[in-house]
Scaffold this motif. Structure first.
Motif, mmCIF file in Angstrom:
data_model
loop_
_atom_site.group_PDB
_atom_site.id
_atom_site.type_symbol
_atom_site.label_atom_id
_atom_site.label_comp_id
_atom_site.label_asym_id
_atom_site.label_seq_id
_atom_site.Cartn_x
_atom_site.Cartn_y
_atom_site.Cartn_z
ATOM 1 N N THR A 263 -5.813 -4.702 -0.287
ATOM 2 C CA THR A 263 -5.120 -3.711 -0.815
ATOM 3 C C THR A 263 -4.584 -4.247 -2.338
ATOM 4 O O THR A 263 -3.740 -5.271 -2.055
ATOM 5 C CB THR A 263 -3.942 -3.288 -0.071
ATOM 6 O OG1 THR A 263 -4.476 -2.670 1.123
ATOM 7 C CG2 THR A 263 -3.332 -2.029 -0.658
ATOM 8 N N GLN B 242 0.930 -3.686 3.233
ATOM 9 C CA GLN B 242 1.189 -2.341 3.613
ATOM 10 C C GLN B 242 2.595 -1.897 3.589
ATOM 11 O O GLN B 242 3.078 -1.020 3.659
ATOM 12 C CB GLN B 242 0.523 -2.242 5.085
ATOM 13 C CG GLN B 242 -1.034 -2.128 5.074
ATOM 14 C CD GLN B 242 -1.524 -1.110 4.250
ATOM 15 O OE1 GLN B 242 -1.073 0.017 4.509
ATOM 16 N NE2 GLN B 242 -2.574 -1.334 3.575
ATOM 17 N N THR B 243 3.532 -2.954 3.716
ATOM 18 C CA THR B 243 4.985 -2.686 3.762
ATOM 19 C C THR B 243 5.343 -2.318 2.378
ATOM 20 O O THR B 243 6.265 -1.385 2.344
ATOM 21 C CB THR B 243 5.777 -3.902 3.892
ATOM 22 O OG1 THR B 243 5.309 -4.554 5.157
ATOM 23 C CG2 THR B 243 7.175 -3.926 3.889
ATOM 24 N N GLY C 271 -1.933 2.809 -4.300
ATOM 25 C CA GLY C 271 -2.042 1.390 -3.900
ATOM 26 C C GLY C 271 -2.129 0.555 -5.269
ATOM 27 O O GLY C 271 -2.829 -0.257 -5.394
ATOM 28 N N MET D 122 3.526 -0.486 0.364
ATOM 29 C CA MET D 122 2.964 0.954 0.380
ATOM 30 C C MET D 122 3.833 1.796 1.223
ATOM 31 O O MET D 122 4.025 3.178 1.119
ATOM 32 C CB MET D 122 1.490 1.134 0.738
ATOM 33 C CG MET D 122 0.530 0.454 0.003
ATOM 34 S SD MET D 122 -1.174 0.597 0.479
ATOM 35 C CE MET D 122 -1.109 2.488 -0.005
ATOM 36 N N ARG D 123 4.203 1.514 2.335
ATOM 37 C CA ARG D 123 5.004 2.294 3.442
ATOM 38 C C ARG D 123 6.352 2.521 2.878
ATOM 39 O O ARG D 123 7.158 3.452 3.260
ATOM 40 C CB ARG D 123 5.244 1.497 4.814
ATOM 41 C CG ARG D 123 3.889 1.568 5.547
ATOM 42 C CD ARG D 123 4.192 1.322 7.025
ATOM 43 N NE ARG D 123 4.754 -0.041 7.137
ATOM 44 C CZ ARG D 123 3.933 -1.089 7.373
ATOM 45 N NH1 ARG D 123 2.712 -0.978 7.417
ATOM 46 N NH2 ARG D 123 4.504 -2.386 7.536
ATOM 47 N N GLU E 68 -2.035 -8.712 4.174
ATOM 48 C CA GLU E 68 -2.374 -7.417 4.323
ATOM 49 C C GLU E 68 -1.141 -6.643 4.771
ATOM 50 O O GLU E 68 -0.859 -5.404 4.235
ATOM 51 C CB GLU E 68 -3.481 -7.078 5.188
ATOM 52 C CG GLU E 68 -3.901 -5.729 4.995
ATOM 53 C CD GLU E 68 -4.427 -5.304 3.497
ATOM 54 O OE1 GLU E 68 -4.115 -4.040 3.378
ATOM 55 O OE2 GLU E 68 -5.052 -6.081 2.763
ATOM 56 N N GLU E 69 -0.427 -7.097 6.055
ATOM 57 C CA GLU E 69 0.561 -6.443 6.110
ATOM 58 C C GLU E 69 1.694 -6.647 5.204
ATOM 59 O O GLU E 69 2.696 -5.320 5.088
ATOM 60 C CB GLU E 69 1.129 -7.209 7.506
ATOM 61 C CG GLU E 69 2.193 -6.576 8.141
ATOM 62 C CD GLU E 69 2.378 -5.067 8.535
ATOM 63 O OE1 GLU E 69 3.311 -4.485 8.653
ATOM 64 O OE2 GLU E 69 1.016 -4.761 8.930
ATOM 65 N N SER F 211 8.880 -6.342 1.377
ATOM 66 C CA SER F 211 7.346 -6.795 1.554
ATOM 67 C C SER F 211 7.444 -8.410 1.735
ATOM 68 O O SER F 211 6.777 -8.988 2.742
ATOM 69 C CB SER F 211 6.390 -6.362 0.816
ATOM 70 O OG SER F 211 6.390 -7.023 -0.633
#
Length: 555
Positions: A62, A28-29, A43, A31-32, A24-25, A191
């Motif tokens: 995600t 999120q990487t 997403g 997306m960031r 998940e991290e 990511s």
């Protein structure tokens, strides 16, 4: 034989939870750090960790099923081309080949081997949608994949930590927005690096020199759980069919779901042949959304990984539109691919009648808006071209025990891109964006609503729209007496109606209007709770005229 202790089981569960947090991290990487708005805001991506044999162990929540489940198979293609023994620390591989990754050229998949010292212990993979890959641009108008953009075979993005500068130069030279394309490839790389660093930290914390045993436990337990869920279903073959708009003529999707003991076979024999336009679907993408359709109601609490996916086999005859072969045009493969769960759920309704929703809008409405050649680039956006890919959603079908969700993407799960972001990243103004009253199919349980969006060029210049819309000629059907959702529509305000698919020009000063489809209802509308009808009236989701006509409402 060693017997597992309670402590072993606890450690295994903790390791599994840690893997979920890591992927998940990883997502999120993406997306960031993504440059493409559709990734950063909506997403439109996937992320996952794989064992050294290419089996997916865990995926991020995600992301989209089309990306996740296609990527689950694609890592094996990477390893077939570059066996793990030939790779070294600092190597990063990529491709956007539709038949080796996720079905069309706009999706780039990046795979990174992770090493403990000099020994490979896992792979991380991530995929995201890049707004432009050259060619005709994202859309259904091409007749062959060669026209749709640059196609990168499986190869090195980084080798030993050194960027493949020649490859990056080729990508930059072939796309309309090279900064975004390059930035997104770095985003995917970052990511995977994040996932790898956290995996090595986890292995240190758990004093592991390999994740093979953990991975095998996860995959085996998931497969056993999925097969157990299937075993509870009655054996048999269940058939359903659906017609969708297609490009220039309707497409017939025929499906048979066969339940046999502990496995499910989904077959699309009887489906229409290939199209001369870019709505064809490679088999890997067909398998991704078909298996997701099954998982929606069978084993939906079982982790999605190589084990649980093994229990569902998906086939489509060679030569049909859902098993398109190279060099078919496939850019808009999602227009049909995202319809597949509705067809499969129609089969499974015969097995699990109280667990299946009605049909929904299904295909996301994701127009590509781009500068028009009619006025030259300088008239459009500060002296340069623009291309943007906002996402707008229709309504889902009514759920088994609840109304449908309005303006919600199912099955893709991507979010609507915010109005403010759309306006700041492209020269467009969104004059209107609101629920479309009466668009949800009537029923005891109402379908979700679509929306109406009005868009104009900020400077009054012409612009182009590439459309990949469906449910205009074939609206979402209700179930068990429920009514259909309202069909979608796209037109120039005060002017002509546009086609659902293909590129067209919005004239200078004109306002583009899109009305996304609604979802179908479930059950007899006149059996709907009068309080629910009253609440819909007060919220302006249903008009007074429609409440009287569809629900027999008398106030």
């Amino acid at each position: 034989m060693k017997t597992e202790t309670g402590l072993d089981a606890i450690r295994a569960q903790l390791a599994w939870n840690r893997l979920l947090a890591i992927v998940e991290e990883q997502a999120q990487t993406v997306m960031r750090t993504a440059f493409s708005t559709v990734v950063r805001e909506a997403g439109d991506l996937s992320a996952g960790v794989f064992s050294t044999d290419g089996s997916m162990l865990a995926q991020a929540v995600t992301g989209t099923p089309g990306h996740v489940n296609a990527m689950a198979a694609s890592v094996g293609n990477f390893l077939a081309r570059y066996p793990l023994a030939t790779l070294a620390p600092g190597d990063v591989l990529l491709t956007n080949d539709p038949w080796h990754a996720t079905g069309h050229l706009n999706d780039f998949t990046v795979v990174t081997p992770i090493f403990l010292g000099e020994r490979p212990v896992a792979l991380f993979a991530s995929t995201s949608h890049i707004a432009d890959v050259g060619g005709r641009g994202f859309g259904p108008d091409a007749n062959q994949v060669y026209e749709e953009g640059i196609n990168i075979p499986i190869g090195y993005l980084f080798r030993g930590g050194e960027l493949n500068q020649t490859l990056m130069d080729i990508v930059r030279a072939n796309v309309r927005d090279p900064v975004v394309a390059e930035g997104d490839l770095y985003s995917l790389t970052a990511s995977n690096q994040t996932g790898g660093e956290q995996l090595l930290r986890m292995m240190s914390d758990f004093e592991l020199d390999s994740i093979d045993a953990v991975g095998e436990r996860i995959v085996t337990a998931s497969e056993d759980a999925m097969r157990s869920e299937i075993a509870a279903l009655p054996n048999g073959t269940f058939r359903h069919a659906m017609d969708v708009d297609g490009y220039d003529e309707p497409i017939h999707i025929a499906c048979a779901v066969t339940v046999e003991d502990e496995s499910i076979h989904v077959d699309f024999d009887g489906t229409s042949g290939p199209s001369r336009y870019g709505i064809n679907v490679p088999l890997n993408y067909t398998r991704a959304y078909a298996s997701f359709g099954v998982r929606c109601v069978v084993g939906n609490d079982v982790p999605n990984n190589a084990g649980s996916l093994r229990a569902v086999r998906v086939t489509a005859p060679a030569g049909c539109i859902l098993n398109a072969s190279r060099p078919a045009a496939v850019s808009a493969r999602h227009a049909l691919g995202q319809m597949l769960p509705d067809v499969i759920l129609g089969c499974l309704e015969q097995v699990l009648p109280d667990a299946v929703p009605a049909e929904g809008a299904s295909c996301i409405w994701n127009p590509v808006l781009l500068s028009s050649a009619d006025e030259g680039a300088g008239a459009n956006w500060g002296g340069g071209d623009f291309v943007t890919n906002p996402i707008f959603n229709g309504g889902t079908g009514a759920r088994p025990h609840k109304d449908g969700l309005s303006t919600t993407a199912f099955p893709s799960g991507v979010r609507t891109t915010p109005t403010e972001v759309n306006e700041v990243t492209a020269p467009i103004l969104i004059w209107r964006k609101e629920y479309l009253a009466d668009s949800g199919g009537p029923g005891m349980l109402r379908g979700g609503l679509g929306q109406v969006i009005e868009i104009a060029h900020a400077r009054g210049a012409p612009f182009e729209i590439s459309k990949m819309f469906d449910r205009i000629q074939h609206p979402a059907r209700g179930r068990r007496g429920g009514g259909p959702g309202r069909a979608g529509r796209v037109y120039i305000k005060g002017g002509k109606t546009l086609r659902g698919k293909g590129k067209e020009t919005v004239p200078p000063g004109a306002i583009l209007v899109m009305e996304t489809p609604g979802g179908g209802g479930i059950g007899d509308p006149e059996s709907r709770d009068p309080e629910a009808v009253r609440a819909d009236l007060e919220a302006e989701l249903v008009s007074e005229a429609d409440a009287k006509k569809s629900y027999g409402y008398r106030g």
